[in-house]
Design a protein around this motif. Structure first.
Motif, mmCIF file in Angstrom:
data_model
loop_
_atom_site.group_PDB
_atom_site.id
_atom_site.type_symbol
_atom_site.label_atom_id
_atom_site.label_comp_id
_atom_site.label_asym_id
_atom_site.label_seq_id
_atom_site.Cartn_x
_atom_site.Cartn_y
_atom_site.Cartn_z
ATOM 1 N N VAL A 61 11.694 39.146 -8.041
ATOM 2 C CA VAL A 61 10.250 39.194 -7.845
ATOM 3 C C VAL A 61 9.543 39.020 -9.195
ATOM 4 O O VAL A 61 8.557 38.291 -9.309
ATOM 5 C CB VAL A 61 9.837 40.524 -7.188
ATOM 6 C CG1 VAL A 61 8.324 40.572 -6.972
ATOM 7 C CG2 VAL A 61 10.582 40.726 -5.878
ATOM 8 N N LEU A 62 10.088 39.694 -10.222
ATOM 9 C CA LEU A 62 9.463 39.600 -11.551
ATOM 10 C C LEU A 62 9.636 38.203 -12.144
ATOM 11 O O LEU A 62 8.884 37.799 -13.032
ATOM 12 C CB LEU A 62 10.054 40.652 -12.497
ATOM 13 C CG LEU A 62 9.857 42.120 -12.069
ATOM 14 C CD1 LEU A 62 10.488 43.068 -13.075
ATOM 15 C CD2 LEU A 62 8.376 42.435 -11.897
ATOM 16 N N LEU A 63 10.641 37.463 -11.657
ATOM 17 C CA LEU A 63 10.824 36.072 -12.083
ATOM 18 C C LEU A 63 9.983 35.121 -11.246
ATOM 19 O O LEU A 63 10.064 33.907 -11.415
ATOM 20 C CB LEU A 63 12.305 35.671 -11.958
ATOM 21 C CG LEU A 63 13.235 36.212 -13.035
ATOM 22 C CD1 LEU A 63 14.697 36.072 -12.612
ATOM 23 C CD2 LEU A 63 13.001 35.471 -14.342
ATOM 24 N N ASP A 64 9.211 35.715 -10.336
ATOM 25 C CA ASP A 64 8.379 34.915 -9.435
ATOM 26 C C ASP A 64 9.223 34.011 -8.548
ATOM 27 O O ASP A 64 8.794 32.930 -8.156
ATOM 28 C CB ASP A 64 7.368 34.075 -10.243
ATOM 29 C CG ASP A 64 6.085 33.864 -9.455
ATOM 30 O OD1 ASP A 64 5.946 34.468 -8.371
ATOM 31 O OD2 ASP A 64 5.228 33.084 -9.912
ATOM 32 N N ALA A 65 10.441 34.464 -8.258
ATOM 33 C CA ALA A 65 11.344 33.663 -7.438
ATOM 34 C C ALA A 65 11.441 34.193 -6.018
ATOM 35 O O ALA A 65 12.150 33.622 -5.186
ATOM 36 C CB ALA A 65 12.741 33.641 -8.066
ATOM 37 N N ALA A 66 10.759 35.300 -5.742
ATOM 38 C CA ALA A 66 10.808 35.871 -4.397
ATOM 39 C C ALA A 66 9.598 36.768 -4.211
ATOM 40 O O ALA A 66 9.086 37.340 -5.183
ATOM 41 C CB ALA A 66 12.093 36.686 -4.209
ATOM 42 N N PRO A 67 9.134 36.901 -2.972
ATOM 43 C CA PRO A 67 8.055 37.860 -2.711
ATOM 44 C C PRO A 67 8.627 39.267 -2.692
ATOM 45 O O PRO A 67 9.835 39.471 -2.464
ATOM 46 C CB PRO A 67 7.560 37.444 -1.317
ATOM 47 C CG PRO A 67 8.760 36.819 -0.665
ATOM 48 C CD PRO A 67 9.555 36.162 -1.768
ATOM 49 N N VAL A 68 7.778 40.252 -2.933
ATOM 50 C CA VAL A 68 8.253 41.636 -3.016
ATOM 51 C C VAL A 68 8.890 42.079 -1.696
ATOM 52 O O VAL A 68 9.837 42.882 -1.700
ATOM 53 C CB VAL A 68 7.118 42.585 -3.458
ATOM 54 C CG1 VAL A 68 6.019 42.661 -2.398
ATOM 55 C CG2 VAL A 68 7.655 43.964 -3.757
ATOM 56 N N GLU A 69 8.419 41.525 -0.611
ATOM 57 C CA GLU A 69 8.996 41.911 0.691
ATOM 58 C C GLU A 69 10.497 41.602 0.734
ATOM 59 O O GLU A 69 11.271 42.323 1.354
ATOM 60 C CB GLU A 69 8.297 41.169 1.835
ATOM 61 C CG GLU A 69 6.830 41.540 2.034
ATOM 62 C CD GLU A 69 5.914 40.882 1.018
ATOM 63 O OE1 GLU A 69 6.345 39.913 0.347
ATOM 64 O OE2 GLU A 69 4.770 41.350 0.853
ATOM 65 N N ALA A 70 10.895 40.524 0.066
ATOM 66 C CA ALA A 70 12.305 40.116 0.102
ATOM 67 C C ALA A 70 13.190 41.068 -0.702
ATOM 68 O O ALA A 70 14.408 41.111 -0.503
ATOM 69 C CB ALA A 70 12.452 38.690 -0.433
ATOM 70 N N ALA A 71 12.580 41.834 -1.616
ATOM 71 C CA ALA A 71 13.344 42.772 -2.441
ATOM 72 C C ALA A 71 13.160 44.207 -1.961
ATOM 73 O O ALA A 71 13.531 45.152 -2.644
ATOM 74 C CB ALA A 71 12.913 42.647 -3.900
ATOM 75 N N THR A 72 12.572 44.371 -0.798
ATOM 76 C CA THR A 72 12.308 45.699 -0.248
ATOM 77 C C THR A 72 13.252 45.937 0.932
ATOM 78 O O THR A 72 13.298 45.141 1.863
ATOM 79 C CB THR A 72 10.843 45.794 0.226
ATOM 80 O OG1 THR A 72 9.989 45.470 -0.869
ATOM 81 C CG2 THR A 72 10.522 47.198 0.706
ATOM 82 N N TYR A 73 14.006 47.015 0.842
ATOM 83 C CA TYR A 73 15.038 47.281 1.847
ATOM 84 C C TYR A 73 14.751 48.616 2.521
ATOM 85 O O TYR A 73 14.420 49.599 1.844
ATOM 86 C CB TYR A 73 16.421 47.334 1.172
ATOM 87 C CG TYR A 73 16.791 46.027 0.493
ATOM 88 C CD1 TYR A 73 17.562 45.077 1.151
ATOM 89 C CD2 TYR A 73 16.344 45.749 -0.801
ATOM 90 C CE1 TYR A 73 17.888 43.866 0.540
ATOM 91 C CE2 TYR A 73 16.659 44.541 -1.421
ATOM 92 C CZ TYR A 73 17.436 43.612 -0.745
ATOM 93 O OH TYR A 73 17.746 42.424 -1.350
ATOM 94 N N ASP A 74 14.897 48.635 3.819
ATOM 95 C CA ASP A 74 14.767 49.894 4.561
ATOM 96 C C ASP A 74 16.112 50.602 4.525
ATOM 97 O O ASP A 74 17.088 50.136 5.123
ATOM 98 C CB ASP A 74 14.352 49.619 6.010
ATOM 99 C CG ASP A 74 12.908 49.169 6.099
ATOM 100 O OD1 ASP A 74 12.075 49.697 5.337
ATOM 101 O OD2 ASP A 74 12.608 48.263 6.893
ATOM 102 N N ARG A 75 16.156 51.701 3.820
ATOM 103 C CA ARG A 75 17.407 52.454 3.700
ATOM 104 C C ARG A 75 17.108 53.949 3.754
ATOM 105 O O ARG A 75 16.203 54.431 3.064
ATOM 106 C CB ARG A 75 18.101 52.159 2.357
ATOM 107 C CG ARG A 75 18.692 50.778 2.220
ATOM 108 C CD ARG A 75 19.932 50.590 3.108
ATOM 109 N NE ARG A 75 20.589 49.324 2.861
ATOM 110 C CZ ARG A 75 20.187 48.140 3.343
ATOM 111 N NH1 ARG A 75 19.094 48.080 4.083
ATOM 112 N NH2 ARG A 75 20.871 47.030 3.077
ATOM 113 N N PHE A 76 17.884 54.658 4.566
ATOM 114 C CA PHE A 76 17.829 56.119 4.580
ATOM 115 C C PHE A 76 16.420 56.646 4.847
ATOM 116 O O PHE A 76 16.002 57.653 4.295
ATOM 117 C CB PHE A 76 18.369 56.680 3.246
ATOM 118 C CG PHE A 76 19.721 56.145 2.886
ATOM 119 C CD1 PHE A 76 20.857 56.580 3.553
ATOM 120 C CD2 PHE A 76 19.858 55.170 1.907
ATOM 121 C CE1 PHE A 76 22.103 56.061 3.246
ATOM 122 C CE2 PHE A 76 21.105 54.656 1.591
ATOM 123 C CZ PHE A 76 22.235 55.105 2.257
ATOM 124 N N GLY A 77 15.698 55.925 5.684
ATOM 125 C CA GLY A 77 14.366 56.375 6.068
ATOM 126 C C GLY A 77 13.278 56.078 5.051
ATOM 127 O O GLY A 77 12.149 56.539 5.194
#
Lengths: 253, 203
Positions: A61-77
């Motif tokens: 995301v910081l490299l502007d190569a992906a949106p933040v949603e793509a680096a956000t994972y649903d884990r452990f609630g």
């Protein structure tokens, strides 16, 4: 509604990432929690959260190569935004985007926990404490950890960030007198004493947060009690977003 | 510190009051003199050498409160036994709190164990084996190695051994110095890093 809370220690080895995820899981029982690995130069959180094979991380995301949603994972609630381990990616990443990332996440959560770098030695490292509403100071009952924790408290206060409290981790035996004496020097309350625990080490090896791996352990109970004392006070998301957006561009370390 | 006079230690450890002039140690053979950035370096060096002798520790130029007097730390087979600080006249775990701010100029000396007997007989100066590494150096692995090396009789069961940490927290002047330095550093770096706005906005 969001409150940004930096989890900081000033020195490594205090169990800061374990603490961040434990507080996050405990708070997630009542709040919408997002945990961000703001220690962008020393990725750690992904291993604790079972995300070692994550395809996309905050670095992308910081490299502007992906949106933040793509680096956000649903884990452990919780929602978890891990950093990658590539130093090259870290060095090439645009740190200015971190503020945008956090500002974006702030619109969609109650509590934003920032696992902060274990140092005060660079602008990037200090920024989470500067920008957060409150800081949790993670301490061990050792002289260097207390000394560095005092520094974190002073930095936080200097930047107008409240100290949400201090949490003693890796405590062997009864540290009651140390906790009581240390409490005099910090603005916030003592959130708790977490005992030194083999369960915490096993959880790390298993790639799970302590509260998922050993929810009935004494350490897990102590973290849940500490989270109960944290008493989140979500505010308007615009406030956090504005603070992050208006902050100066941090230098890469 | 004065040279030992060679007399055997008198009485049991618990009965012996601390001599007012501090430990009496022999001259010993100087093994190493250097500046170390973290106290763990000194402790690990002594452990790896299985040093029987002592370290004298002088705080670096950056120190204000610790600028006077030496700290002393004795070892048997690499394991810390006695701590004392000449400036404060404190021994035991409290003296460890007087040794906590580096860098330090350290001299390691080996000596005959008999030369340490006087100092080691003063119970008030003795420190638990793992405490210097665990509480002063924050090096739990080194502390565990040290405890494994220590004789059985020196290891307590679940004693948290927090005397050095408590002594540090009781030194309000020292704590205030740490905090004042942190405030000054935060302000200086706010200027360096262009964070004055955040710094000033909240004051």
């Amino acid at each position: 509604m969001v409150e940004a809370v930096a989890v900081a220690s000033g020195k490594g080895g205090t169990g800061k990432t374990t603490t961040t995820l434990a507080l996050g899981m405990a708070l997630a029982e009542e709040h919408d929690v997002t945990v961000v690995d703001a220690d962008t130069g020393m990725a750690n959180l992904l291993f604790h959260a079972g995300l070692g094979d994550a395809d996309t991380t905050l670095h992308d995301v910081l490299l502007d190569a992906a949106p933040v949603e793509a680096a956000t994972y649903d884990r452990f609630g919780m929602r978890v935004v891990p950093c990658g381990t590539s130093l090259a990616a870290f060095e090439a990443a645009d740190p200015d985007r971190l503020r945008e990332v956090v500002a974006t996440l702030a619109h969609d959560t109650d509590v934003l926990l920032l696992d902060s770098p274990a140092t005060l030695g660079s602008k990037s490292a200090v920024l989470p404490v500067v920008l957060a509403d409150r800081t949790v100071v993670v301490l061990e009952p050792t002289i260097p950890a207390l000394s560095d924790g005092l520094k974190v408290g002073e930095y936080a206060t200097a930047y107008g960030t409240d100290v949400a409290g201090v949490l003693f981790n890796k405590v062997r035996g009864d540290a009651g007198r140390v906790v009581e004496k240390a409490g005099r020097y910090f603005d916030g309350p003592t959130l708790g004493q977490v005992p030194s625990s083999e369960a915490a080490r096993a959880a790390r090896r298993a790639g799970e947060p302590l509260l998922a791996h050993a929810p009935d352990s004494e350490a897990a109970r102590a973290f849940r009690d500490a989270a109960g004392r944290l008493d989140p006070k979500p505010g308007a998301p615009e406030r956090v977003a504005d603070r992050f957006r208006s902050a100066v561009i941090p230098d890469p370390p | 510190m004065t040279d030992a006079d060679g007399d055997p230690p008198a009485g049991g450890a618990a009965e012996r009051p601390p001599p007012p002039d501090g430990p009496r140690l022999p001259r010993g053979d100087l093994l190493r003199s250097r500046v170390v950035p973290v106290p763990g370096d000194l402790l690990e060096d002594a452990l790896d050498r299985r040093l029987t002798g002592y370290a004298t520790v002088v705080a670096g130029d950056a120190l204000l409160l610790d600028g006077q007097g030496r700290g002393l730390l004795t070892f048997e087979d690499g394991v810390p036994v006695v701590a004392y600080h000449e400036r404060t006249g404190r021994g035991g775990e409290a003296a460890l709190a007087d040794l906590t701010r580096g860098p330090w100029r350290v001299e390691l000396s080996a000596c005959d164990p008999a030369g340490l007997a006087h100092a080691h007989a003063v119970e008030a100066w003795r420190v638990p084996p793992g405490v210097p590494a665990e509480r002063v150096a924050a090096a739990p692995d080194l502390a565990e190695r040290t405890r494994r090396r220590a004789p059985d009789g020196r290891i307590g069961d679940d004693d948290p051994d927090l005397g050095a940490v408590e002594a540090f927290l009781e030194d309000t002047d020292r704590i205030e110095q740490v905090r004042a330095e942190a405030r000054a550093e935060a302000e200086r770096r706010a200027r360096e890093w262009g964070l004055e706005k955040q710094f000033v906005d909240h004051h």
